[in-house]
Scaffold this active site. Structure first.
Site, mmCIF file in Angstrom:
data_model
loop_
_atom_site.group_PDB
_atom_site.id
_atom_site.type_symbol
_atom_site.label_atom_id
_atom_site.label_comp_id
_atom_site.label_asym_id
_atom_site.label_seq_id
_atom_site.Cartn_x
_atom_site.Cartn_y
_atom_site.Cartn_z
ATOM 1 N N GLY A 51 0.870 -1.181 0.000
ATOM 2 C CA GLY A 51 0.000 0.000 0.000
ATOM 3 C C GLY A 51 0.892 1.211 0.000
ATOM 4 O O GLY A 51 1.815 1.317 -0.801
ATOM 5 N N GLU A 52 0.658 2.111 0.928
ATOM 6 C CA GLU A 52 1.490 3.309 1.041
ATOM 7 C C GLU A 52 2.003 3.357 2.480
ATOM 8 O O GLU A 52 1.213 3.535 3.410
ATOM 9 C CB GLU A 52 0.639 4.532 0.664
ATOM 10 C CG GLU A 52 1.366 5.835 0.733
ATOM 11 C CD GLU A 52 2.665 5.826 -0.077
ATOM 12 O OE1 GLU A 52 2.626 5.433 -1.261
ATOM 13 O OE2 GLU A 52 3.705 6.188 0.480
ATOM 14 N N SER A 53 3.315 3.194 2.624
ATOM 15 C CA SER A 53 3.872 3.032 3.972
ATOM 16 C C SER A 53 3.638 4.246 4.862
ATOM 17 O O SER A 53 3.408 4.101 6.067
ATOM 18 C CB SER A 53 5.365 2.717 3.881
ATOM 19 O OG SER A 53 6.053 3.664 3.102
ATOM 20 N N CYS B 214 6.213 -5.234 0.442
ATOM 21 C CA CYS B 214 6.332 -3.912 -0.193
ATOM 22 C C CYS B 214 6.247 -2.780 0.845
ATOM 23 O O CYS B 214 7.197 -2.592 1.589
ATOM 24 C CB CYS B 214 5.322 -3.790 -1.322
ATOM 25 S SG CYS B 214 5.802 -2.551 -2.525
ATOM 26 N N ARG C 163 13.105 3.442 -0.513
ATOM 27 C CA ARG C 163 11.716 3.522 -0.993
ATOM 28 C C ARG C 163 11.690 3.842 -2.476
ATOM 29 O O ARG C 163 12.523 4.606 -2.956
ATOM 30 C CB ARG C 163 11.026 4.667 -0.256
ATOM 31 C CG ARG C 163 9.899 4.234 0.626
ATOM 32 C CD ARG C 163 9.309 5.443 1.313
ATOM 33 N NE ARG C 163 7.979 5.719 0.830
ATOM 34 C CZ ARG C 163 7.472 6.928 0.720
ATOM 35 N NH1 ARG C 163 8.181 7.993 1.016
ATOM 36 N NH2 ARG C 163 6.243 7.060 0.288
ATOM 37 N N ILE D 149 5.625 -3.403 -7.457
ATOM 38 C CA ILE D 149 4.845 -2.191 -7.737
ATOM 39 C C ILE D 149 5.394 -1.046 -6.883
ATOM 40 O O ILE D 149 5.247 -1.053 -5.669
ATOM 41 C CB ILE D 149 3.341 -2.398 -7.416
ATOM 42 C CG1 ILE D 149 2.788 -3.609 -8.184
ATOM 43 C CG2 ILE D 149 2.537 -1.144 -7.745
ATOM 44 C CD1 ILE D 149 1.434 -4.092 -7.688
ATOM 45 N N ARG D 150 6.054 -0.090 -7.516
ATOM 46 C CA ARG D 150 6.707 1.027 -6.799
ATOM 47 C C ARG D 150 7.436 0.489 -5.554
ATOM 48 O O ARG D 150 7.263 0.990 -4.431
ATOM 49 C CB ARG D 150 5.681 2.112 -6.424
ATOM 50 C CG ARG D 150 4.969 2.686 -7.631
ATOM 51 C CD ARG D 150 4.209 3.943 -7.291
ATOM 52 N NE ARG D 150 5.139 5.028 -7.002
ATOM 53 C CZ ARG D 150 4.982 5.932 -6.041
ATOM 54 N NH1 ARG D 150 3.936 5.885 -5.244
ATOM 55 N NH2 ARG D 150 5.860 6.883 -5.873
ATOM 56 N N HIS E 27 5.016 -8.685 -4.208
ATOM 57 C CA HIS E 27 3.646 -8.945 -3.726
ATOM 58 C C HIS E 27 3.204 -10.373 -4.031
ATOM 59 O O HIS E 27 2.442 -10.584 -4.977
ATOM 60 C CB HIS E 27 2.661 -8.013 -4.438
ATOM 61 C CG HIS E 27 2.792 -6.574 -4.104
ATOM 62 N ND1 HIS E 27 2.046 -5.969 -3.105
ATOM 63 C CD2 HIS E 27 3.554 -5.607 -4.640
ATOM 64 C CE1 HIS E 27 2.358 -4.685 -3.046
ATOM 65 N NE2 HIS E 27 3.269 -4.433 -3.964
ATOM 66 N N GLU F 59 1.004 -11.998 -2.668
ATOM 67 C CA GLU F 59 -0.458 -12.086 -2.482
ATOM 68 C C GLU F 59 -1.221 -11.842 -3.785
ATOM 69 O O GLU F 59 -2.405 -12.116 -3.875
ATOM 70 C CB GLU F 59 -0.920 -11.103 -1.390
ATOM 71 C CG GLU F 59 -0.889 -9.626 -1.746
ATOM 72 C CD GLU F 59 0.498 -8.975 -1.631
ATOM 73 O OE1 GLU F 59 1.497 -9.705 -1.465
ATOM 74 O OE2 GLU F 59 0.560 -7.731 -1.732
HETATM 75 N N1 GLN Z 1 5.928 2.958 -2.685
HETATM 76 C C1 GLN Z 1 5.087 2.505 -1.613
HETATM 77 C C2 GLN Z 1 5.538 3.073 -0.266
HETATM 78 O O1 GLN Z 1 6.448 3.796 -0.168
HETATM 79 C C3 GLN Z 1 5.043 0.991 -1.537
HETATM 80 C C4 GLN Z 1 4.342 0.437 -2.756
HETATM 81 C C5 GLN Z 1 3.602 -0.844 -2.525
HETATM 82 O O2 GLN Z 1 3.381 -1.270 -1.389
HETATM 83 N N2 GLN Z 1 3.139 -1.427 -3.605
HETATM 84 O O3 GLN Z 1 4.957 2.770 0.729
#
Ligand code: GLN
Length: 196
Positions: free
Chosen positions: A46-48, A78, A107, A133-134, A173, A175
């Site tokens: 997600g987004e940390s 992630c 990151r 993913i990112r 990921h 999952e």
């Molecule tokens: N770039 C996201 C972050 O800094 C992590 C991306 C992800 O969990 N798919 O949290």
């Protein structure tokens, strides 16, 4: 074993499905009382920064940090990997982590051109198809950290799956692919070593 999935933001539903498919009781964690019930925690992608802020808001931040430091097994994918890292490069100003793994993660390490990509990795001696993913990569690890998988990048090899005792983290990921090997590794190797 009761598996909790931190369900504040991100792809927690997929981890719930993975844990249940692997045969475990799995529940969402949004409140301290739910955290108290579980034997092990999964922190999703997600987004940390958002997950850390929401954990503060929901009064889960310190309780999670405490349980991790007391030995609760945890697996982060992630954003979850970032949240288990003791140190971050390119974090947001003041970005906090639960910590526990003696590593520095970068990151969004793979950069804009390759925001998302897929790659076949070696994991436990077999090939594993991994979705990034990112994603962060691991920049540096302490001596207690075991590197489980690496990818070759233009800047050399970087760890993307690591374990330190009761803690597991992956940049990718599992999952999302329906391949349960990483989750099974967590439940069967990491958790069993840590839970009495
Ligand atoms: N770039 C996201 C972050 O800094 C992590 C991306 C992800 O969990 N798919 O949290």
């Amino acid at each position: 074993m009761k598996i909790g999935v931190l369900a504040l933001q991100g792809d927690f539903r997929e981890h719930l499905v993975a844990a249940k498919t692997a045969g475990h009781a799995a529940l969402t964690v949004r409140r301290p009382e739910e955290l108290a019930e579980i034997d092990a925690l999964i922190i999703p992608g997600g987004e940390s920064t958002t997950i850390a802020q929401l954990a503060r808001t929901f009064e889960l931040f310190n309780p999670i940090k405490k349980r991790i430091s007391e030995g609760m097994p945890a697996y982060g994918s992630c954003a979850g990997m970032i949240l288990l890292a003791d140190r971050i490069i390119d974090g947001a100003a003041g970005q906090e982590t639960f910590g526990g793994i003696d590593m520095t993660v970068r990151r969004n390490a793979f950069g804009r051109q390759v925001d998302s990509f897929e790659s076949d990795l070696d994991f436990q001696g077999t090939s594993l198809h991994a979705v990034f993913i990112r994603a962060p990569w691991v920049e540096q690890v302490g001596e207690k950290v075991q590197v489980l998988s690496e990818v070759n990048t233009a800047k050399g090899p970087h760890a993307v799956a690591v374990r330190q005792g009761h803690l597991l983290a992956t940049s990718f990921h599992p999952e999302l692919t329906g391949d349960l090997r990483v989750h099974r590794y967590f439940f069967e190797q990491v958790c069993t070593g840590a839970i009495k």
